[in-house]
Design an enzyme around this catalytic site. Structure first.
Site, PDB file in Angstrom:
ATOM      1  N   GLU B  47       0.850  -1.197   0.000  1.00  0.00           N
ATOM      2  CA  GLU B  47       0.000   0.000   0.000  1.00  0.00           C
ATOM      3  C   GLU B  47       0.891   1.255   0.000  1.00  0.00           C
ATOM      4  O   GLU B  47       1.946   1.260   0.638  1.00  0.00           O
ATOM      5  CB  GLU B  47      -0.825  -0.034   1.297  1.00  0.00           C
ATOM      6  CG  GLU B  47      -1.674   1.188   1.589  1.00  0.00           C
ATOM      7  CD  GLU B  47      -2.215   1.199   3.025  1.00  0.00           C
ATOM      8  OE1 GLU B  47      -1.494   0.763   3.956  1.00  0.00           O
ATOM      9  OE2 GLU B  47      -3.367   1.639   3.202  1.00  0.00           O
ATOM     10  N   LYS B 123      -9.648   1.914  -1.577  1.00  0.00           N
ATOM     11  CA  LYS B 123      -9.826   1.342  -0.228  1.00  0.00           C
ATOM     12  C   LYS B 123     -11.135   1.780   0.421  1.00  0.00           C
ATOM     13  O   LYS B 123     -11.414   2.985   0.521  1.00  0.00           O
ATOM     14  CB  LYS B 123      -8.638   1.780   0.643  1.00  0.00           C
ATOM     15  CG  LYS B 123      -8.588   1.177   2.043  1.00  0.00           C
ATOM     16  CD  LYS B 123      -7.259   1.590   2.694  1.00  0.00           C
ATOM     17  CE  LYS B 123      -7.068   1.033   4.085  1.00  0.00           C
ATOM     18  NZ  LYS B 123      -5.724   1.430   4.618  1.00  0.00           N
ATOM     19  N   CYS B 172      -4.619  -3.033   2.870  1.00  0.00           N
ATOM     20  CA  CYS B 172      -4.311  -2.955   4.302  1.00  0.00           C
ATOM     21  C   CYS B 172      -5.467  -3.402   5.182  1.00  0.00           C
ATOM     22  O   CYS B 172      -5.814  -4.576   5.195  1.00  0.00           O
ATOM     23  CB  CYS B 172      -3.835  -1.537   4.646  1.00  0.00           C
ATOM     24  SG  CYS B 172      -3.032  -1.443   6.264  1.00  0.00           S
TER      25      CYS B 172
END
Lengths: 316, 316
Positions: B47, B123, B172
């Site tokens: 990330e 995300k 993540c």
């Protein structure tokens, strides 16, 4: 106020077809007494604890009927209820339920230390098949013998004797389905009880998954789902060689970090215990897994909107 | 047809604030080349791979702007794209995305071996807070700097060079949310790529979670979700002491049994590889986790119907 409950997992060795109901019940009472002696307020028994795992056989008529309880409690199991109330120990236990209307479910109940049934769950993720596998000695006929659970995933707020814990129940294969855990955690679940009968190998010789791999899978899903839902979990096997078919053990008590704090060492009747501090759930529930702050259900629509897989088109 | 892809996880050591863009890119190209040398067709980077994990700082103006990419590729990163196309290696990489409309996202892209961007994910599970924590030296301001991803959880069917694999991407914290994995698995995902920057400790001294426990959590969720979704997973850290704040390593490649088949040993730039046989997903996808046969979405309504916890009433 301290919110510590001592919990026992009452792993059971096999219940043979030839075992009598009273013999099995005596073993369960011995486990309950050992749990109580070790100070447990809650003893967790396996799935279908009063009988052999009968869905491995193609059965009908009176023989099939004999594996179901038409009332709970009933005279066959009353001594367990009586002894538990005497010892002021509550329990989770799984059994084959036949309703007055003739419906069959794979069911678990939660019995408080005063002997009252305070929760019931009927297994939703039934594995196996409706039709027997041709030529197989051992079957997995849960979809034949049971209807899909019709109570949803209810969590139960218990009383002072269990420190007002919010308790959830699952049964066996349910524990591999994150939807089941999440449905309970969305009710604030702090302690999950799950009993299981899980094959140690394919009794028909059809695959190469070792008992070690199967035990790893069974513990992995409990550890990760306990962590991702910030709860304690008690997972309890019926284990060993049951009617010629092997069942894994690996019963364990898992903390909200996903760490195993106690685990069974045998494939037999065995009590393990742990002190479960319910307030250890708070770290996860208020930070990493603060659902209100971090979940984004507007993007989860596939989970409720479809049953099976819908593959994407190929990118040009 | 064999459906084996060799995949590399390109763990990165820290990117300091003082590191230049070109210095970081040279390290990434070196990792890509090492992956290619080991025969990988896909290299997975972390990330926010091109920069330090800037949400740990309260920033604005030009300094904040400098951490976002306004186009992808762009001149700063073009050499990575060029080298990858030359080597016929595809990659996953995370970066701060600023759209032409001025929206900011924490984004990952999937670049095929021919250099085409074949997938983008923004995300959805942003951790941290909008407002800085008073008095804290280190912040977690993802909710301040990024909008919630608006692309859902798309899975991508790739081409022949990746054996037509159906690939999913997360970033993540997403990997701790079973809803994210399931949304991808409901599209037949066979391989999940996820890059991360995860704290090794609270840099402000606020808790007692060790780096070991945090690494255990990071691997546990990847292992269990890979198993429960019958897919391969490649989880890749930016690791080590970045700007005085520690990041865990533990990058790993996990098979559909949830077993770690390769893992990083350092907190530095490091390539690990594994041969991922996509057909190993079939055992889970057709049996234990045959969604069509076993999921019961009619009972999952809490998952999409509510965001946070609704506790049950107390039982009488």
């Amino acid at each position: 106020m301290s919110r510590v409950i001592r919990v026992a997992a009452a792993q059971m060795g096999p219940n043979q077809k030839s075992s009598s109901r009273s013999e099995i019940l005596q073993r369960m009472i011995a486990l309950l007494e050992e749990g109580a002696r070790q100070g447990a307020a809650l003893v967790v028994f396996p799935e279908l604890a009063f009988t052999t795992f009968f869905p491995r056989w193609l059965l009908d008529g009176e023989e099939l009927d004999s594996y179901f309880e038409t009332a709970m409690p009933n005279p066959d199991v009353q001594p367990l209820f009586d002894r538990a109330a005497e010892l002021k120990v509550g329990f989770y236990v799984g059994y084959g339920e036949r309703t007055p209307e003739g419906q069959n479910f794979n069911t678990a109940i939660l019995v408080a230390p005063d002997g009252q049934i305070v929760g019931k769950y009927r297994k939703i993720h039934l594995p196996g098949s409706v039709e027997p596998r041709a030529g197989a000695v051992y079957q997995q006929l849960e979809k034949r013998y049971f209807e899909y659970g019709d109570l949803g995933f209810p969590a139960f707020r218990t009383g002072a004797e269990w420190k007002d814990a919010i308790v959830g129940m699952l049964i066996c294969n349910d524990r591999r389905w994150p939807e089941a855990w999440r449905s309970l955690a969305l009710q604030g679940m702090e302690l999950l009880c799950v009993g299981y009968n899980s094959a140690a190998y394919d009794p028909n010789g059809g695959d190469r998954e070792s008992a070690e791999l199967r035990t790893f899978h069974a513990q992995l899903v409990v550890q990760a789902n306990a962590y991702m839902n910030a709860c304690w979990a008690v997972a309890v096997a019926k284990a060993g060689n049951e009617d010629g078919s092997g069942l894994i053990g690996g019963s364990c008590i898992v903390d909200p970090n996903g760490l195993i704090v106690a685990q069974a060492r045998t494939l037999d009747d065995e009590i393990i215990t742990a002190d479960c501090d319910l307030d250890l759930c708070l770290q996860g529930k208020t930070k990493m897994f603060n659902f209100e702050a971090h979940r984004r259900p507007e993007w989860y629509s596939r989970i409720t909107g479809q049953v099976g897989v819908k593959e994407p088109e190929k990118v040009a």
